[in-house]
Scaffold this motif. Structure first.
Motif, PDB file in Angstrom:
ATOM      1  N   TRP A  78     -51.874  87.348  44.601  1.00  0.00           N
ATOM      2  CA  TRP A  78     -50.444  87.332  44.517  1.00  0.00           C
ATOM      3  C   TRP A  78     -50.731  88.488  43.424  1.00  0.00           C
ATOM      4  O   TRP A  78     -50.929  88.096  42.191  1.00  0.00           O
ATOM      5  CB  TRP A  78     -49.844  86.485  44.760  1.00  0.00           C
ATOM      6  CG  TRP A  78     -47.934  87.282  43.941  1.00  0.00           C
ATOM      7  CD1 TRP A  78     -47.965  88.372  44.382  1.00  0.00           C
ATOM      8  CD2 TRP A  78     -47.229  86.599  43.569  1.00  0.00           C
ATOM      9  NE1 TRP A  78     -46.496  88.876  43.877  1.00  0.00           N
ATOM     10  CE2 TRP A  78     -45.879  87.890  43.716  1.00  0.00           C
ATOM     11  CE3 TRP A  78     -47.021  85.491  43.014  1.00  0.00           C
ATOM     12  CZ2 TRP A  78     -44.751  87.290  43.744  1.00  0.00           C
ATOM     13  CZ3 TRP A  78     -45.508  85.053  42.734  1.00  0.00           C
ATOM     14  CH2 TRP A  78     -44.401  85.992  42.894  1.00  0.00           C
ATOM     15  N   THR A  85     -49.486  91.777  41.342  1.00  0.00           N
ATOM     16  CA  THR A  85     -48.237  92.646  40.977  1.00  0.00           C
ATOM     17  C   THR A  85     -48.041  93.587  39.730  1.00  0.00           C
ATOM     18  O   THR A  85     -49.195  92.564  38.773  1.00  0.00           O
ATOM     19  CB  THR A  85     -46.458  91.561  40.895  1.00  0.00           C
ATOM     20  OG1 THR A  85     -47.348  90.524  40.202  1.00  0.00           O
ATOM     21  CG2 THR A  85     -46.702  91.556  42.071  1.00  0.00           C
ATOM     22  N   ASP A 122     -38.970  86.889  41.072  1.00  0.00           N
ATOM     23  CA  ASP A 122     -39.390  87.221  42.223  1.00  0.00           C
ATOM     24  C   ASP A 122     -38.047  85.959  43.797  1.00  0.00           C
ATOM     25  O   ASP A 122     -38.947  83.861  43.513  1.00  0.00           O
ATOM     26  CB  ASP A 122     -40.194  87.618  42.750  1.00  0.00           C
ATOM     27  CG  ASP A 122     -40.908  87.902  44.620  1.00  0.00           C
ATOM     28  OD1 ASP A 122     -39.965  86.752  45.634  1.00  0.00           O
ATOM     29  OD2 ASP A 122     -41.549  89.306  44.413  1.00  0.00           O
ATOM     30  N   ARG A 164     -40.526  85.188  47.061  1.00  0.00           N
ATOM     31  CA  ARG A 164     -41.998  84.581  48.089  1.00  0.00           C
ATOM     32  C   ARG A 164     -42.455  83.836  48.195  1.00  0.00           C
ATOM     33  O   ARG A 164     -42.105  82.631  47.656  1.00  0.00           O
ATOM     34  CB  ARG A 164     -43.279  85.430  46.478  1.00  0.00           C
ATOM     35  CG  ARG A 164     -44.637  85.259  46.654  1.00  0.00           C
ATOM     36  CD  ARG A 164     -45.110  85.360  46.868  1.00  0.00           C
ATOM     37  NE  ARG A 164     -47.039  85.559  47.522  1.00  0.00           N
ATOM     38  CZ  ARG A 164     -47.813  86.499  47.869  1.00  0.00           C
ATOM     39  NH1 ARG A 164     -46.804  87.918  48.423  1.00  0.00           N
ATOM     40  NH2 ARG A 164     -48.969  85.914  47.586  1.00  0.00           N
ATOM     41  N   SER A 199     -47.838  84.971  39.522  1.00  0.00           N
ATOM     42  CA  SER A 199     -48.708  86.371  40.283  1.00  0.00           C
ATOM     43  C   SER A 199     -49.785  86.574  39.501  1.00  0.00           C
ATOM     44  O   SER A 199     -49.233  86.273  37.645  1.00  0.00           O
ATOM     45  CB  SER A 199     -47.884  87.628  40.545  1.00  0.00           C
ATOM     46  OG  SER A 199     -47.454  88.033  39.263  1.00  0.00           O
ATOM     47  N   GLN A 237     -52.761  90.648  37.825  1.00  0.00           N
ATOM     48  CA  GLN A 237     -52.579  91.941  36.813  1.00  0.00           C
ATOM     49  C   GLN A 237     -53.914  92.096  37.508  1.00  0.00           C
ATOM     50  O   GLN A 237     -54.184  92.287  36.330  1.00  0.00           O
ATOM     51  CB  GLN A 237     -51.876  91.731  36.224  1.00  0.00           C
ATOM     52  CG  GLN A 237     -50.052  91.446  36.194  1.00  0.00           C
ATOM     53  CD  GLN A 237     -49.633  90.906  36.416  1.00  0.00           C
ATOM     54  OE1 GLN A 237     -50.422  89.742  35.338  1.00  0.00           O
ATOM     55  NE2 GLN A 237     -49.071  89.717  37.181  1.00  0.00           N
TER      56      GLN A 237
END
Length: 263
Positions: free
Chosen positions: A48, A50, A105, A108, A133, A135
């Motif tokens: 995941w 983001t 979120d 999700r 998540s 990055q």
């Protein structure tokens, strides 16, 4: 709780981990007995990504089958654990206090980086779980800072799990004709042993610069995303403590399945 829960890093490998009966499969089925039962679980999954940290606040997360070409039995699997909206709010709040803007979120679910290892660890799916998540564009330093911001969760009964891979060169896997029990090549074992040594030594500086300091760093990780959850777990460790490798094995030769615990 008398002492903080550990933060752990798990190599989730292929989705077949849920079925394959490998050494890593059996390790995960037994490992929950080694740690206190958590109030909830926060999983930083390599699957995941983001722009900035996001936490899932869905009350009943769906099981995401984010893969293809595997046996039907995998697609029929579900992991109906309850969500942890309160943990999403707490996580986002701690990140905000550390100057790291985060999103919540509302929809999700759990990708295979979360539900596959959890299905082995907590088979009854009765521990609330949410996802965090990563990055990939921000690198190891950012994820170490994320982990440090989330340290208080360990005192609150939350098991912080980084789910990724000690080695993750899928091109080598697909072109090398490796079998499940293939011997790991030297370039895989050299990196895995370097990682174990640096974690045991508490050498955070070398770990953050693994592409320059580790043997075959870039070969084992053409991209960072599967190692980044390790830094979340590492950052969540208490000051002055060193991590310990709690499992060592490989799958298909090039996929090191090692796991680590950080006190």
């Amino acid at each position: 709780m008398s002492s903080p829960l550990p933060a752990i890093f798990l190599s989730h490998g292929s989705p077949m981990l849920a079925l394959d009966g490998s050494a890593a499969h059996h390790f995960l089925k037994d490992y929950a007995r080694e740690i206190p039962r958590p109030k909830a679980i926060l999983v930083a999954s390599a699957h995941w990504a983001t722009a900035r940290p996001a936490v899932s606040a869905v009350a009943a997360p769906r099981t995401i089958h984010d893969f293809g070409g595997f046996p039907r039995a995998l697609f029929e699997m579900t992991y109906p654990a309850p969500g942890a909206p309160w943990l999403a709010e707490r996580t986002a709040g701690l990140l905000g206090e550390a100057g790291i803007a985060a999103d919540i979120d509302p929809a999700r679910g759990l990708d295979h980086g979360a539900w596959v290892p959890l299905k082995l660890l907590y088979r009854d799916a009765d521990v609330p779980v949410t996802q965090l998540s990563i990055q990939p564009h921000l690198g190891p330093d950012h994820h170490l800072a994320v982990g440090r911001a989330l340290r208080p969760l360990r005192d609150e009964g939350v098991l912080i799990v980084g789910s990724g891979a000690v080695t993750h060169n899928l091109e080598a896997f697909f072109t090398g004709r490796f079998e499940m029990d293939s011997t790991a090549p030297d370039w895989v074992t050299a990196f895995a042993e370097w990682l174990a040594d640096r974690i045991a030594a508490g050498d955070t500086e070398a770990l953050l610069d693994y592409r320059s300091t580790a043997p075959f760093g870039a070969r084992n990780h053409p991209t960072d995303e599967h190692l980044l959850p390790l830094y979340v777990a590492l950052g969540a460790a208490s000051d002055g403590t060193h991590g310990a490798r709690v499992h060592q094995s490989s799958a298909y030769g090039v996929i090191a399945m090692d796991a680590y615990a950080f006190a």
